[in-house]
Design an enzyme around this catalytic site. Sequence first.
Site, PDB file in Angstrom:
ATOM      1  N   ALA B  70     -11.666 -27.936   9.045  1.00 14.22           N
ATOM      2  CA  ALA B  70     -12.601 -27.356  10.006  1.00 14.22           C
ATOM      3  C   ALA B  70     -12.342 -25.855  10.049  1.00 14.22           C
ATOM      4  CB  ALA B  70     -12.420 -27.988  11.385  1.00 14.22           C
ATOM      5  N   ASN B 128     -26.136 -22.894   1.878  1.00 15.92           N
ATOM      6  CA  ASN B 128     -25.400 -23.941   2.580  1.00 15.92           C
ATOM      7  C   ASN B 128     -26.083 -24.255   3.906  1.00 15.92           C
ATOM      8  OD1 ASN B 128     -23.538 -25.576   3.826  1.00 15.92           O
ATOM      9  ND2 ASN B 128     -21.936 -24.025   3.960  1.00 15.92           N
ATOM     10  N   CYS B 131     -22.913 -27.003   6.538  1.00 18.42           N
ATOM     11  CA  CYS B 131     -21.525 -26.885   6.985  1.00 18.42           C
ATOM     12  C   CYS B 131     -21.356 -27.623   8.298  1.00 18.42           C
ATOM     13  CB  CYS B 131     -21.122 -25.422   7.163  1.00 18.42           C
ATOM     14  SG  CYS B 131     -19.444 -25.268   7.792  1.00 18.42           S
ATOM     15  N   ASN B 193     -22.135 -31.879   0.618  1.00 19.79           N
ATOM     16  CA  ASN B 193     -21.143 -31.179   1.434  1.00 19.79           C
ATOM     17  C   ASN B 193     -20.190 -32.249   1.989  1.00 19.79           C
ATOM     18  OD1 ASN B 193     -19.793 -29.334   3.210  1.00 19.79           O
ATOM     19  ND2 ASN B 193     -21.644 -28.083   3.241  1.00 19.79           N
ATOM     20  N   GLY B 218     -12.329 -34.832  -0.796  1.00 17.68           N
ATOM     21  CA  GLY B 218     -11.263 -35.410  -1.615  1.00 17.68           C
ATOM     22  C   GLY B 218     -11.739 -36.672  -2.320  1.00 17.68           C
ATOM     23  N   GLY B 244     -18.254 -33.783  -4.764  1.00 15.10           N
ATOM     24  CA  GLY B 244     -17.724 -34.709  -3.769  1.00 15.10           C
ATOM     25  C   GLY B 244     -16.664 -35.574  -4.415  1.00 15.10           C
TER      26      GLY B 244
END
Lengths: 245, 303
Positions: B70, B128, B131, B193, B218, B244
């Site tokens: 974050a 983007n 987010c 994202n 991850g 991703g």
Amino acid sequence: MKQGIYTIVEHTPLTRDVYRMVLSGDTSAMTMPGQFMEISLPGFFLRRPISICDYDEKTVTIIYKVVGQGTDAMARMKKGETLDALTGLGHGFDVEKSGDEPLLVGGGVGVPPLYNLAKTLLAAGRKPTVILGFNKADEIFYAREFEALGARVIVTTVDGSVGVKGFVTNALPERFSYVYSCGPMPMLRALYRATQGSGGQFSLEERMGCGFGACMGCSVMTKEGGRRVCKDGPVFDKEVLEWQI
Amino acid sequence: MADLKVTLSGLELDNPIIPASGTFGYGYEFAELYDINVLGSFSFKGTTLEPRFGNPTPRIAETPSGMINAVGMQNPGIDRVITEELPRLKRCFHKKVIANIGGFSVDEYAECCAHIDKEDQVGLIEVNVSCPNVHNGCMSFGTDPLGISAVTKAVKAVTSKPVYVKLSPNVTDIVPLAAAAAEAGADGISLINTLLGMRIDLRTKKPVIANKMGGFSGSAILPVALRMVYQVYEAVKLPIIGMGGVSTARDVVEMMLAGATAVEVGAANLVDPWACPKIIADLPGVMAQYGITSLKDIIGGAH
């Protein structure tokens, strides 16, 4: 920064939940006291940033506290097992600024990085005083090791079971040339207030993503803007940090 | 001889590997470690019109096979990126970079993109709209087809560079959002994202992350990303940058079979800073193993 494989050559508990691990491997990326390494543990996604207690040409010593699943798994590792680590991380303590009688103040698991700092300062002919703060007697570690280096050591415990009763700020000497510290934020804040007349450097702790400056996960606001604890720190001039006093 | 070359809206890449925004800074931390010119390109740290410090810490938590961040789009602002970061990057990266742009209003996206439009180093703009870490911005555009459409049109009006819209996976159906970007004139789609996630600290009994929630990334999210890239490839005839959870050359091939023309690598860079050059070095071997001579040939091959 370098990546390498390190073999555990010693692994012993120092207290109930603090362990000392000596690793053999390439230490050539380590250049100053106060740096850290990022250790990869099997089954865990992120590496663990652990401060470096001491190092020589062939080995590196770390002291860590079990605080979660990762460090718990690490504590179970045996001599002979290997770990993947990134080394040479972070900007450490600047020993040139110390003056003749520097004060080193460590709290809990903030103590380890001060060991190589004390060693380096003593080798340069300085006369460091080291204050090591703990909660109680059975949490104390490394006081004798600092004494063996030749430093003047003062231990404080919150419950008064050993040494000076209270916090590290209850044991400050009247005179010192510079202050280096690593420990929990409330301790650093109190120490900042108590040492406003003198220069110093504090090492900060923060949860990290990468540990080498890429992800902005560990940023701290300073008087010079946002800085990365992992890359611009972990050691900062204390006057540069923002203190809510 | 394995052919790794791909083309994104006229931008030719030596290989499809692109470090993802937010995991590669403005490039030069990695340039100290390896010659970053081996990369296809890279997407620089999400940049906004004004400088941002981002969220309070802790900003990072670990998950099984992944992590949550974050950060909150910490960046020095578009003007300093143009005057300081890009000139510094020019010394170590001789290819076109992808400019990742964030914002809090349609006007802000447009102004930011207008600024970067003049920069020769920028080959493509990745907008983007997804987010998850900033309030009243970004993801609120990215989960609404009207918001995506408005941002895409505004950005297209101020730049001649290809515009790729980076979508959020935090939606019931990704297809209408990709379609909205396509209809508004986007040149391509970037996805996914991060997924909104949370961890709770058993000692404090509170969320680990100061902002409570954060973006989950991850290897754990690879299947979600593959599914969404596959769905968007079926629905929209635009090139896709797939991302991703990609951390190996095999993941790259899988992502391209799902429909990606190029592939971004994110969290893997944070764990292994040499992840991208390793993937690039491994690709020819993996291609040979599965009888692939040119990566261009396998884009969307799973359909």
